[in-house]
Design a protein around this motif. Structure first.
Motif, PDB file in Angstrom:
ATOM      1  N   MET A  93      44.748 102.552 107.459  1.00  0.00           N
ATOM      2  CA  MET A  93      43.510 102.293 108.191  1.00  0.00           C
ATOM      3  C   MET A  93      43.802 102.275 109.685  1.00  0.00           C
ATOM      4  N   ASN A  94      43.049 103.028 110.438  1.00  0.00           N
ATOM      5  CA  ASN A  94      43.351 103.215 111.854  1.00  0.00           C
ATOM      6  C   ASN A  94      42.322 102.493 112.726  1.00  0.00           C
ATOM      7  N   LEU A  95      42.671 101.289 113.202  1.00  0.00           N
ATOM      8  CA  LEU A  95      41.810 100.577 114.141  1.00  0.00           C
ATOM      9  C   LEU A  95      42.098 101.107 115.536  1.00  0.00           C
ATOM     10  N   LYS A  96      41.096 101.692 116.177  1.00  0.00           N
ATOM     11  CA  LYS A  96      41.308 102.399 117.448  1.00  0.00           C
ATOM     12  C   LYS A  96      41.266 101.414 118.614  1.00  0.00           C
ATOM     13  N   PHE A  97      42.395 100.735 118.788  1.00  0.00           N
ATOM     14  CA  PHE A  97      42.501  99.683 119.790  1.00  0.00           C
ATOM     15  C   PHE A  97      42.352 100.217 121.212  1.00  0.00           C
ATOM     16  N   GLU A  98      42.898 101.370 121.482  1.00  0.00           N
ATOM     17  CA  GLU A  98      42.865 101.917 122.845  1.00  0.00           C
ATOM     18  C   GLU A  98      41.432 102.152 123.311  1.00  0.00           C
ATOM     19  N   PHE A 125      47.614  93.476 107.828  1.00  0.00           N
ATOM     20  CA  PHE A 125      46.828  92.482 107.099  1.00  0.00           C
ATOM     21  C   PHE A 125      47.753  91.758 106.116  1.00  0.00           C
ATOM     22  N   PRO A 126      47.563  90.441 105.942  1.00  0.00           N
ATOM     23  CA  PRO A 126      48.460  89.653 105.074  1.00  0.00           C
ATOM     24  C   PRO A 126      48.418  90.101 103.613  1.00  0.00           C
ATOM     25  N   THR A 127      49.543  89.923 102.938  1.00  0.00           N
ATOM     26  CA  THR A 127      49.665  90.242 101.512  1.00  0.00           C
ATOM     27  C   THR A 127      50.233  89.029 100.772  1.00  0.00           C
ATOM     28  N   LYS A 128      50.327  89.155  99.464  1.00  0.00           N
ATOM     29  CA  LYS A 128      50.837  88.047  98.650  1.00  0.00           C
ATOM     30  C   LYS A 128      52.326  87.791  98.864  1.00  0.00           C
ATOM     31  N   LYS A 129      52.995  88.666  99.580  1.00  0.00           N
ATOM     32  CA  LYS A 129      54.411  88.442  99.879  1.00  0.00           C
ATOM     33  C   LYS A 129      54.605  87.256 100.835  1.00  0.00           C
ATOM     34  N   GLN A 130      53.529  86.902 101.555  1.00  0.00           N
ATOM     35  CA  GLN A 130      53.591  85.770 102.474  1.00  0.00           C
ATOM     36  C   GLN A 130      53.146  84.512 101.745  1.00  0.00           C
ATOM     37  N   GLU A 131      53.901  83.446 101.893  1.00  0.00           N
ATOM     38  CA  GLU A 131      53.668  82.217 101.146  1.00  0.00           C
ATOM     39  C   GLU A 131      52.243  81.686 101.318  1.00  0.00           C
ATOM     40  N   HIS A 132      51.744  81.697 102.552  1.00  0.00           N
ATOM     41  CA  HIS A 132      50.414  81.148 102.802  1.00  0.00           C
ATOM     42  C   HIS A 132      49.296  82.051 102.290  1.00  0.00           C
ATOM     43  N   TRP A 133      49.653  83.260 101.863  1.00  0.00           N
ATOM     44  CA  TRP A 133      48.659  84.199 101.336  1.00  0.00           C
ATOM     45  C   TRP A 133      48.984  84.601  99.898  1.00  0.00           C
ATOM     46  N   LYS A 134      49.720  83.789  99.199  1.00  0.00           N
ATOM     47  CA  LYS A 134      50.208  84.158  97.867  1.00  0.00           C
ATOM     48  C   LYS A 134      49.080  84.328  96.848  1.00  0.00           C
ATOM     49  N   TYR A 135      47.899  83.789  97.145  1.00  0.00           N
ATOM     50  CA  TYR A 135      46.773  83.913  96.210  1.00  0.00           C
ATOM     51  C   TYR A 135      45.702  84.893  96.691  1.00  0.00           C
ATOM     52  N   THR A 136      45.846  85.429  97.900  1.00  0.00           N
ATOM     53  CA  THR A 136      44.836  86.338  98.461  1.00  0.00           C
ATOM     54  C   THR A 136      45.534  87.509  99.134  1.00  0.00           C
ATOM     55  N   ASP A 137      45.490  88.657  98.485  1.00  0.00           N
ATOM     56  CA  ASP A 137      46.091  89.864  99.058  1.00  0.00           C
ATOM     57  C   ASP A 137      45.046  90.551  99.934  1.00  0.00           C
ATOM     58  N   LEU A 138      44.969  90.119 101.195  1.00  0.00           N
ATOM     59  CA  LEU A 138      43.918  90.612 102.074  1.00  0.00           C
ATOM     60  C   LEU A 138      44.056  92.107 102.333  1.00  0.00           C
ATOM     61  N   ARG A 139      45.274  92.577 102.496  1.00  0.00           N
ATOM     62  CA  ARG A 139      45.475  94.006 102.756  1.00  0.00           C
ATOM     63  C   ARG A 139      44.887  94.849 101.626  1.00  0.00           C
ATOM     64  N   ASN A 140      45.173  94.463 100.396  1.00  0.00           N
ATOM     65  CA  ASN A 140      44.674  95.202  99.242  1.00  0.00           C
ATOM     66  C   ASN A 140      43.152  95.142  99.163  1.00  0.00           C
ATOM     67  N   ILE A 179      40.979  94.657 101.664  1.00  0.00           N
ATOM     68  CA  ILE A 179      40.386  95.445 102.746  1.00  0.00           C
ATOM     69  C   ILE A 179      40.464  96.937 102.433  1.00  0.00           C
ATOM     70  N   TYR A 180      41.620  97.401 102.014  1.00  0.00           N
ATOM     71  CA  TYR A 180      41.795  98.835 101.774  1.00  0.00           C
ATOM     72  C   TYR A 180      40.977  99.326 100.580  1.00  0.00           C
ATOM     73  N   ASN A 181      40.712  98.445  99.626  1.00  0.00           N
ATOM     74  CA  ASN A 181      39.936  98.851  98.445  1.00  0.00           C
ATOM     75  C   ASN A 181      38.431  98.817  98.693  1.00  0.00           C
ATOM     76  N   ASN A 182      38.001  98.134  99.753  1.00  0.00           N
ATOM     77  CA  ASN A 182      36.562  97.954  99.965  1.00  0.00           C
ATOM     78  C   ASN A 182      36.027  98.587 101.239  1.00  0.00           C
ATOM     79  N   PHE A 183      36.920  99.048 102.120  1.00  0.00           N
ATOM     80  CA  PHE A 183      36.492  99.711 103.352  1.00  0.00           C
ATOM     81  C   PHE A 183      37.194 101.049 103.479  1.00  0.00           C
ATOM     82  N   GLN A 184      36.408 102.114 103.542  1.00  0.00           N
ATOM     83  CA  GLN A 184      36.986 103.448 103.689  1.00  0.00           C
ATOM     84  C   GLN A 184      37.584 103.643 105.080  1.00  0.00           C
ATOM     85  N   ASP A 185      36.846 103.203 106.083  1.00  0.00           N
ATOM     86  CA  ASP A 185      37.293 103.409 107.467  1.00  0.00           C
ATOM     87  C   ASP A 185      36.769 102.262 108.325  1.00  0.00           C
ATOM     88  N   LEU A 186      37.412 101.111 108.203  1.00  0.00           N
ATOM     89  CA  LEU A 186      36.982  99.924 108.944  1.00  0.00           C
ATOM     90  C   LEU A 186      37.126 100.176 110.438  1.00  0.00           C
TER      91      LEU A 186
END
Length: 427
Positions: free
Chosen positions: A1-6, A34-49, A51-58
């Motif tokens: 996903m490409n967020l166009k920061f510039e 975006f955080p994933t379940k590999k991070q302890e504080h996000w072990k129950y919410t894979d935000l990256r997954n 976001i990528y499954n619900n937004f084609q081009d955020l």
């Protein structure tokens, strides 16, 4: 996903120092993502997954402010002051019930254009560990700073409207809310979310609250009618001598929401009370993560979270009480109870105590189960149908938390929303 920061940077930056902070923060986000379940504080919410499954081009929200919003989204038959944010932008405020000389409100957009004003808040632009906060630092376009003078108590609640319209579609919206209470002051604030026509968007909001000596901030977070939204909220609280912070959450509407509450009790006799209700259905995924830091002696905290899960919903409560070695005579309590009413739903609970003082009273507990069949049988024997019995038990189970609200007007409003939600679910 490409967020166009510039492209965002080209249109929005004014202060060189802010420019540098934004660039550094976005680079930190790019490195972590975006955080994933590999991070302890996000072990129950894979935000990256998610976001990528619900937004084609955020896309980054970067539209000019409009002063028009749908009045039908506002609360009716409820006397209150108001602040309106539309797609994260500060639109207007009205303190009709108050002495406006005691209240100072500024748009964050204006703060970003004035070095003297920005210097007062730049210390909040830190936290390189949390990539969502880094993303907010990089992309936050607007928000509010609300300052309440010493010795002032609001006559009526303040509703902060977080409204979203069609312009928010497929956008990530970042904003900040600062609230500071002077000494001997009191405020009840309702953080209220509404969206038009089930627009899909992602909202990333950072809250910073300062509660000075002998003051009280009561916050009520209500997310209703956000059926297609995705949200992350981080609340950081500094509570000083003899002050109190109360946070009630009614978690109903969004597809995804993760609420984080970090409250630091910094001086003696300060307190923190966190109560929450989750009523989840469909594929909703809601998480509440709390961290109450007892930094000084004679402070107390209490947390009560109740959840009901249906269909394929997923709920999580992570609650931590930290007691510093200086925080003698601490009183800390937390309890999570959940009813899981579908074999396809899931509830995770992770209560924690980390204690370095020896004169403390701290406890935590967690229970997860189903509705007691004996209770259902008893109610059905009194003439109720099974779904009526289920709804009565669920309403009574969750209502215990709502009854902790001591503001009659706010409790009445929340009860109305809650009962309407109970009627809509299939039990």
């Amino acid at each position: 996903m490409n967020l166009k920061f510039e492209e965002f940077k080209k249109n929005n930056f004014c202060l060189k120092e802010l420019d540098n902070i934004r660039v550094k923060s976005f680079k930190n986000f790019e490195a972590k993502g975006f955080p994933t379940k590999k991070q302890e504080h996000w072990k129950y919410t894979d935000l990256r997954n998610i976001i990528y499954n619900n937004f084609q081009d955020l896309q980054i929200f970067n539209e000019e402010k409009t002063l028009k919003y749908n009045n039908d989204l506002l609360i009716k038959d409820f006397e209150h002051n108001k602040i309106v944010l539309l797609n994260g932008n500060f639109i207007e405020s009205n303190f009709a019930f108050e002495n406006e000389k005691k209240i100072n409100i500024k748009s964050l957009k204006n703060i970003f254009e004035n070095k003297t004003d920005f210097d007062k808040i730049k210390d909040y632009f830190t936290d390189e560990q949390n990539s969502m906060i880094s993303l907010n630092h990089a992309l936050a376009n607007d928000g509010i700073i609300l300052e309440i003078d010493d010795n002032y108590s609001f006559n009526k609640p303040l509703v902060i409207y977080n409204l979203f319209d069609q312009n928010a579609f497929n956008k990530i919206i970042n904003n900040k809310i600062f609230i500071s209470l002077g000494e001997e002051s009191n405020l009840s604030v309702v953080d209220f979310f509404r969206c038009e026509n089930d627009v899909k968007y992602f909202n990333n909001t950072i809250h910073n609250y300062t509660i000075k000596k002998n003051s009280s901030l009561k916050k009520f977070s209500i997310n209703d009618a956000l059926n297609n939204s995705y949200n992350y909220n981080s609340v950081k609280v500094k509570s000083y001598s003899n002050s109190s912070f109360e946070n009630f959450l009614l978690s109903l509407g969004p597809n995804l929401i993760k609420n984080e509450i970090h409250c630091s009790l910094l001086e003696n006799h300060s307190s923190c009370l966190i109560n929450g209700v989750m009523l989840l259905k469909g594929n909703q995924h809601h998480e509440l993560k709390t961290n109450v830091n007892h930094k000084y002696e004679n402070c107390k905290s209490s947390q009560l979270i109740k959840s009901v899960l249906l269909d394929k919903s997923n709920g999580t409560y992570q609650g931590k009480i930290y007691v510093d070695k200086r925080a003698q005579k601490t009183n800390g309590y937390q309890l999570s109870k959940a009813l899981v009413l579908s074999e396809n739903s899931e509830f995770n609970s992770k209560p924690e105590l980390e204690i370095y003082a020896d004169d403390v009273k701290c406890s935590h507990g967690s229970t997860t189960g189903n509705i007691d069949e004996n209770s259902i049988f008893y109610l059905m024997s009194r003439g109720l149908k099974r779904d009526q019995a289920n709804k009565m038990i669920v309403e009574g189970f969750l209502n215990e938390v709502i009854e902790t609200i001591n503001n009659t007007d706010i409790k009445t409003f929340i009860l109305k929303l809650f009962r309407e939600s109970i009627k809509k679910v299939n039990l």
